[in-house]
Design an enzyme around this catalytic site. Structure first.
Site, PDB file in Angstrom:
ATOM      1  CG  ASP A   8      -1.616   1.301   1.384  1.00 13.33           C
ATOM      2  OD1 ASP A   8      -2.437   1.833   0.531  1.00 13.33           O
ATOM      3  OD2 ASP A   8      -1.615   1.874   2.647  1.00 13.33           O
ATOM      4  CG  ASP A  10      -1.643   7.705   0.159  1.00  7.26           C
ATOM      5  OD1 ASP A  10      -0.921   8.531  -0.051  1.00  7.26           O
ATOM      6  OD2 ASP A  10      -2.556   7.608  -0.515  1.00  7.26           O
TER       7      ASP A  10
HETATM    8  C1  XBP Z   1      -5.478   6.195   0.376  1.00  6.11           C
HETATM    9  C2  XBP Z   1      -6.559   6.915   0.037  1.00  6.11           C
HETATM   10  C3  XBP Z   1      -6.473   8.018  -1.018  1.00  6.11           C
HETATM   11  C4  XBP Z   1      -5.755   9.059  -0.385  1.00  6.11           C
HETATM   12  C5  XBP Z   1      -5.815  10.328  -1.405  1.00  6.11           C
HETATM   13  O1  XBP Z   1      -5.165   4.957  -0.639  1.00  6.11           O
HETATM   14  O2  XBP Z   1      -7.685   6.836   0.425  1.00  6.11           O
HETATM   15  O3  XBP Z   1      -7.719   8.251  -1.366  1.00  6.11           O
HETATM   16  O4  XBP Z   1      -6.042   9.563   0.731  1.00  6.11           O
HETATM   17  O5  XBP Z   1      -5.527   9.958  -2.781  1.00  6.11           O
HETATM   18  P1  XBP Z   1      -3.906   3.891  -0.259  1.00  6.11           P
HETATM   19  P2  XBP Z   1      -6.641  10.581  -3.954  1.00  6.11           P
HETATM   20  O6  XBP Z   1      -3.945   3.841   1.249  1.00  6.11           O
HETATM   21  O7  XBP Z   1      -4.456   2.782  -0.862  1.00  6.11           O
HETATM   22  O8  XBP Z   1      -2.727   4.455  -0.956  1.00  6.11           O
HETATM   23  O9  XBP Z   1      -6.924  11.874  -3.597  1.00  6.11           O
HETATM   24  O10 XBP Z   1      -5.462  10.481  -5.202  1.00  6.11           O
HETATM   25  O11 XBP Z   1      -7.581   9.547  -3.944  1.00  6.11           O
HETATM   26 MG    MG Z   2      -2.952   3.214   3.272  1.00  2.00          MG
END
Ligand code: XBP
Ligand code: MG
Length: 245
Positions: A8, A10
């Site tokens: 993952d 973020d």
């Molecule tokens: C995390 C998310 C994303 C980010 C923002 O996804 O939910 O929405 O908060 O990115 P992951 P966007 O943990 O799977 O990486 O604004 O591009 O959606």
């Molecule tokens: Mg995440």
């Protein structure tokens, strides 16, 4: 046997939510002349909604000063989201976001040990393209066989689609991979795809909120990570799954 790590982005590779996306959303509100702001507490609540555009729309449903019609809200969310991603890339370029401890070393160790690796996120591709070269250098793609992002799926996490697609691209069975996640929606997505999970909580993810029916490995922030440790826990998760626990 463990063959691949599915990362993952973020919250897992870096604390992008608190230091990046949240700050960038607030800059986008100001840019569009909106007197809106998300403090850390409110943003933590909104993280139950995955996807930045979807998160904006969820917040608008709670605001008296949001546009009245669905069409106007959709248009505003699109504009805000584009501005947010632009600000996010600028924050990353300014060096405002570091990798979480142990992550980059583990990626390099895994590659040296012959493990295959993939990025399995539902954030926008532009965010990945901004962050990864900053953390790993311009040749970051050589570490990852597959990079799947929000644009590659119809349904974002906690739906398992992005994991199903990653396994298909890597031609692996779920039990041959280990997902590395930080949040409840991410953990749910991996579990729903039957992929063993290491959940290493990020600042926004309180340990008490484990995904429903949690069977994976909960990794505390102080725990040192290495490929042998990952292999050991993967084997334990797989044994439990085989026993139907
Ligand atoms: C995390 C998310 C994303 C980010 C923002 O996804 O939910 O929405 O908060 O990115 P992951 P966007 O943990 O799977 O990486 O604004 O591009 O959606
Ligand atoms: Mg995440």
């Amino acid at each position: 046997m463990l063959k691949a790590l599915l990362w993952d982005v973020d919250g897992t590779i870096a604390e992008t939510e608190r230091d990046g996306h949240r700050v960038a959303f607030n800059l986008a509100f100001a840019e569009l002349g909106l007197d809106w702001g998300w403090d850390e507490r409110r943003y933590g609540e909104l993280l139950q909604v995955t996807g930045g555009r979807e998160r904006l729309l969820a917040d608008m449903r709670t605001r008296a000063d949001a546009p009245a019609s669905t069409a106007e809200r959709e248009t505003l969310a699109l504009r805000l989201h584009a501005a947010k991603n632009r600000h996010y890339a600028a924050l990353v370029t300014q060096g405002r976001i570091d990798a979480r401890p142990g992550v980059l070393g583990l990626m390099r160790e895994a590659a040296a040990a012959g493990l295959r690796q993939a990025i399995v996120t539902t954030t926008s591709r532009s965010n990945v393209d901004a962050l990864m070269p900053r953390l790993l250098g311009e040749d970051w793609r050589t570490l990852f066989e597959v990079v799947l992002c929000g644009e590659d799926v119809a349904r974002k996490k906690p739906d398992p689609e992005v994991y199903d697609r990653a396994l298909a691209r890597l031609r692996l069975a779920p039990g041959q991979a280990l997902a590395i996640e930080d949040s409840s929606p991410g953990g749910q997505a991996a579990q729903a795809a039957a992929v063993p999970v290491m959940l290493r909580p990020s600042v926004y993810f309180p340990a008490r909120e484990l995904p429903e029916g949690w069977r994976g490995w909960f990794c505390g922030p102080q725990q040192a990570l290495s490929v042998p440790v990952l292999r050991e826990h993967h084997a334990a998760c797989t044994a439990l799954a085989q026993r139907g626990v």
